[in-house]
Design a protein around this motif. Structure first.
Motif, PDB file in Angstrom:
ATOM      1  N   PHE A 227       0.851  -1.183   0.000  1.00  0.00           N
ATOM      2  CA  PHE A 227       0.000   0.000   0.000  1.00  0.00           C
ATOM      3  C   PHE A 227       0.888   1.234   0.000  1.00  0.00           C
ATOM      4  O   PHE A 227       1.879   1.282   0.733  1.00  0.00           O
ATOM      5  CB  PHE A 227      -0.885   0.014   1.253  1.00  0.00           C
ATOM      6  CG  PHE A 227      -2.027  -0.966   1.200  1.00  0.00           C
ATOM      7  CD1 PHE A 227      -3.325  -0.519   0.996  1.00  0.00           C
ATOM      8  CD2 PHE A 227      -1.801  -2.321   1.370  1.00  0.00           C
ATOM      9  CE1 PHE A 227      -4.388  -1.418   0.956  1.00  0.00           C
ATOM     10  CE2 PHE A 227      -2.857  -3.230   1.331  1.00  0.00           C
ATOM     11  CZ  PHE A 227      -4.148  -2.777   1.125  1.00  0.00           C
ATOM     12  N   TRP A 228       0.531   2.221  -0.815  1.00  0.00           N
ATOM     13  CA  TRP A 228       1.295   3.470  -0.891  1.00  0.00           C
ATOM     14  C   TRP A 228       0.332   4.603  -1.229  1.00  0.00           C
ATOM     15  O   TRP A 228      -0.827   4.368  -1.534  1.00  0.00           O
ATOM     16  CB  TRP A 228       2.394   3.359  -1.952  1.00  0.00           C
ATOM     17  CG  TRP A 228       1.881   3.257  -3.355  1.00  0.00           C
ATOM     18  CD1 TRP A 228       1.282   2.154  -3.922  1.00  0.00           C
ATOM     19  CD2 TRP A 228       1.878   4.264  -4.371  1.00  0.00           C
ATOM     20  NE1 TRP A 228       0.918   2.434  -5.222  1.00  0.00           N
ATOM     21  CE2 TRP A 228       1.272   3.709  -5.525  1.00  0.00           C
ATOM     22  CE3 TRP A 228       2.335   5.584  -4.414  1.00  0.00           C
ATOM     23  CZ2 TRP A 228       1.104   4.440  -6.701  1.00  0.00           C
ATOM     24  CZ3 TRP A 228       2.167   6.307  -5.594  1.00  0.00           C
ATOM     25  CH2 TRP A 228       1.572   5.726  -6.720  1.00  0.00           C
TER      26      TRP A 228
ATOM     27  N   LEU B 207       7.575   8.645   2.801  1.00  0.00           N
ATOM     28  CA  LEU B 207       8.237   7.361   3.088  1.00  0.00           C
ATOM     29  C   LEU B 207       7.984   6.332   1.992  1.00  0.00           C
ATOM     30  O   LEU B 207       8.850   5.510   1.694  1.00  0.00           O
ATOM     31  CB  LEU B 207       7.744   6.784   4.420  1.00  0.00           C
ATOM     32  CG  LEU B 207       8.402   7.302   5.686  1.00  0.00           C
ATOM     33  CD1 LEU B 207       7.764   6.646   6.907  1.00  0.00           C
ATOM     34  CD2 LEU B 207       9.898   7.035   5.672  1.00  0.00           C
ATOM     35  N   CYS B 208       6.783   6.382   1.399  1.00  0.00           N
ATOM     36  CA  CYS B 208       6.460   5.452   0.307  1.00  0.00           C
ATOM     37  C   CYS B 208       7.423   5.642  -0.861  1.00  0.00           C
ATOM     38  O   CYS B 208       7.915   4.678  -1.450  1.00  0.00           O
ATOM     39  CB  CYS B 208       5.035   5.679  -0.192  1.00  0.00           C
ATOM     40  SG  CYS B 208       3.756   5.363   1.034  1.00  0.00           S
ATOM     41  N   LYS B 209       7.676   6.908  -1.172  1.00  0.00           N
ATOM     42  CA  LYS B 209       8.551   7.214  -2.310  1.00  0.00           C
ATOM     43  C   LYS B 209       9.993   6.822  -2.003  1.00  0.00           C
ATOM     44  O   LYS B 209      10.708   6.330  -2.873  1.00  0.00           O
ATOM     45  CB  LYS B 209       8.448   8.699  -2.655  1.00  0.00           C
ATOM     46  CG  LYS B 209       7.061   9.071  -3.172  1.00  0.00           C
ATOM     47  CD  LYS B 209       6.873  10.566  -3.288  1.00  0.00           C
ATOM     48  CE  LYS B 209       5.454  10.909  -3.710  1.00  0.00           C
ATOM     49  NZ  LYS B 209       5.182  12.329  -3.642  1.00  0.00           N
ATOM     50  N   VAL B 210      10.412   7.013  -0.752  1.00  0.00           N
ATOM     51  CA  VAL B 210      11.767   6.636  -0.342  1.00  0.00           C
ATOM     52  C   VAL B 210      11.942   5.109  -0.419  1.00  0.00           C
ATOM     53  O   VAL B 210      12.986   4.605  -0.839  1.00  0.00           O
ATOM     54  CB  VAL B 210      12.064   7.144   1.090  1.00  0.00           C
ATOM     55  CG1 VAL B 210      13.354   6.564   1.629  1.00  0.00           C
ATOM     56  CG2 VAL B 210      12.103   8.671   1.106  1.00  0.00           C
ATOM     57  N   ALA B 211      10.903   4.379  -0.043  1.00  0.00           N
ATOM     58  CA  ALA B 211      10.977   2.915  -0.007  1.00  0.00           C
ATOM     59  C   ALA B 211      10.786   2.269  -1.377  1.00  0.00           C
ATOM     60  O   ALA B 211      11.175   1.118  -1.584  1.00  0.00           O
ATOM     61  CB  ALA B 211       9.927   2.371   0.961  1.00  0.00           C
TER      62      ALA B 211
ATOM     63  N   HIS C 183      -2.890   1.835  -4.349  1.00  0.00           N
ATOM     64  CA  HIS C 183      -2.792   3.254  -4.031  1.00  0.00           C
ATOM     65  C   HIS C 183      -3.942   3.612  -3.101  1.00  0.00           C
ATOM     66  O   HIS C 183      -5.115   3.532  -3.463  1.00  0.00           O
ATOM     67  CB  HIS C 183      -2.843   4.144  -5.278  1.00  0.00           C
ATOM     68  CG  HIS C 183      -2.698   5.583  -4.901  1.00  0.00           C
ATOM     69  ND1 HIS C 183      -3.778   6.390  -4.656  1.00  0.00           N
ATOM     70  CD2 HIS C 183      -1.587   6.328  -4.641  1.00  0.00           C
ATOM     71  CE1 HIS C 183      -3.346   7.588  -4.284  1.00  0.00           C
ATOM     72  NE2 HIS C 183      -2.026   7.575  -4.264  1.00  0.00           N
ATOM     73  N   MET C 184      -3.587   3.988  -1.863  1.00  0.00           N
ATOM     74  CA  MET C 184      -4.562   4.298  -0.828  1.00  0.00           C
ATOM     75  C   MET C 184      -4.544   5.806  -0.579  1.00  0.00           C
ATOM     76  O   MET C 184      -3.586   6.341  -0.029  1.00  0.00           O
ATOM     77  CB  MET C 184      -4.163   3.551   0.451  1.00  0.00           C
ATOM     78  CG  MET C 184      -5.048   3.822   1.639  1.00  0.00           C
ATOM     79  SD  MET C 184      -4.378   2.969   3.090  1.00  0.00           S
ATOM     80  CE  MET C 184      -4.214   4.357   4.203  1.00  0.00           C
TER      81      MET C 184
ATOM     82  N   PRO D 260       0.989  -4.155 -11.329  1.00  0.00           N
ATOM     83  CA  PRO D 260      -0.396  -3.675 -11.336  1.00  0.00           C
ATOM     84  C   PRO D 260      -0.684  -2.811 -10.100  1.00  0.00           C
ATOM     85  O   PRO D 260      -0.251  -3.146  -8.995  1.00  0.00           O
ATOM     86  CB  PRO D 260      -1.223  -4.967 -11.291  1.00  0.00           C
ATOM     87  CG  PRO D 260      -0.317  -6.011 -11.860  1.00  0.00           C
ATOM     88  CD  PRO D 260       1.064  -5.615 -11.433  1.00  0.00           C
ATOM     89  N   ILE D 261      -1.396  -1.712 -10.332  1.00  0.00           N
ATOM     90  CA  ILE D 261      -1.764  -0.804  -9.239  1.00  0.00           C
ATOM     91  C   ILE D 261      -3.286  -0.756  -9.132  1.00  0.00           C
ATOM     92  O   ILE D 261      -3.970  -0.351 -10.068  1.00  0.00           O
ATOM     93  CB  ILE D 261      -1.226   0.625  -9.470  1.00  0.00           C
ATOM     94  CG1 ILE D 261       0.289   0.623  -9.646  1.00  0.00           C
ATOM     95  CG2 ILE D 261      -1.650   1.547  -8.310  1.00  0.00           C
ATOM     96  CD1 ILE D 261       0.861   1.978 -10.084  1.00  0.00           C
ATOM     97  N   PHE D 262      -3.789  -1.160  -7.982  1.00  0.00           N
ATOM     98  CA  PHE D 262      -5.205  -1.079  -7.645  1.00  0.00           C
ATOM     99  C   PHE D 262      -5.419   0.299  -7.041  1.00  0.00           C
ATOM    100  O   PHE D 262      -4.859   0.610  -5.994  1.00  0.00           O
ATOM    101  CB  PHE D 262      -5.490  -2.188  -6.614  1.00  0.00           C
ATOM    102  CG  PHE D 262      -6.922  -2.297  -6.151  1.00  0.00           C
ATOM    103  CD1 PHE D 262      -7.701  -3.369  -6.557  1.00  0.00           C
ATOM    104  CD2 PHE D 262      -7.466  -1.380  -5.261  1.00  0.00           C
ATOM    105  CE1 PHE D 262      -9.009  -3.518  -6.098  1.00  0.00           C
ATOM    106  CE2 PHE D 262      -8.774  -1.518  -4.795  1.00  0.00           C
ATOM    107  CZ  PHE D 262      -9.547  -2.589  -5.228  1.00  0.00           C
TER     108      PHE D 262
END
Length: 151
Positions: A36-37, A43-47, A68-69, A93-95
């Motif tokens: 989930f991002w 932090l999501c972008k860093v990880a 994507h939440m 794939p991105i939900f």
């Protein structure tokens, strides 16, 4: 979600990017990592490079799917989601979960968050936050090793 719970159905996306997958496609042959991002999550972008590294390193042995939440109205801009996904090389794939349908099914409250399911679709590892991706990789290896022993 608690450990050993089955993977929820993968339905209710506002939109899919990079292709669409179902629970049936994710369960059976190999383990699955669902992360989930959000575009507003630093932090999501860093990880993300570490997640992409895992995806690429285990591409033959691991399914990877992104969710994507949105954390606010501003996170629901599809053009920005597409742009950030491209900038950060998210090719899995991105939900796009504008209505928090999958977020609620997972009982997820965090970004980034990582859910690792074994090939039978049972949750084997959960972690949240930007650090600790080495631990995630160890868990992926453990699930793969267990799978090999079963064969």
């Amino acid at each position: 979600m608690r450990l050993r719970q089955p993977m929820p159905e993968i339905t209710g996306a506002a939109e899919w990017l990079n292709g669409e997958v179902t629970r049936e496609q994710l369960v059976g042959e190999k383990p699955t990592l669902i992360h989930f991002w959000s575009i507003s999550c630093h932090l999501c972008k860093v990880a993300m490079p570490s997640v992409n590294e895992l995806r690429d390193q285990y591409k033959d042995n691991l399914n990877v799917m992104a969710v994507h939440m949105p954390r606010s109205e501003n996170d629901m801009n599809m053009e920005e989601i597409k742009q950030v996904a491209t900038e950060h090389s998210i090719s899995q794939p991105i939900f796009v979960d504008h209505n928090h349908i999958l977020t609620d099914a997972f009982e997820n409250q965090y970004v980034p968050a990582y859910y690792l399911f074994d090939h039978n679709g049972l949750l084997r590892h959960f972690q949240a936050g930007g650090s600790g991706l080495k631990m995630l990789e160890k868990r992926v290896n453990r699930v793969l090793e267990e799978m090999e022993k079963e064969e």
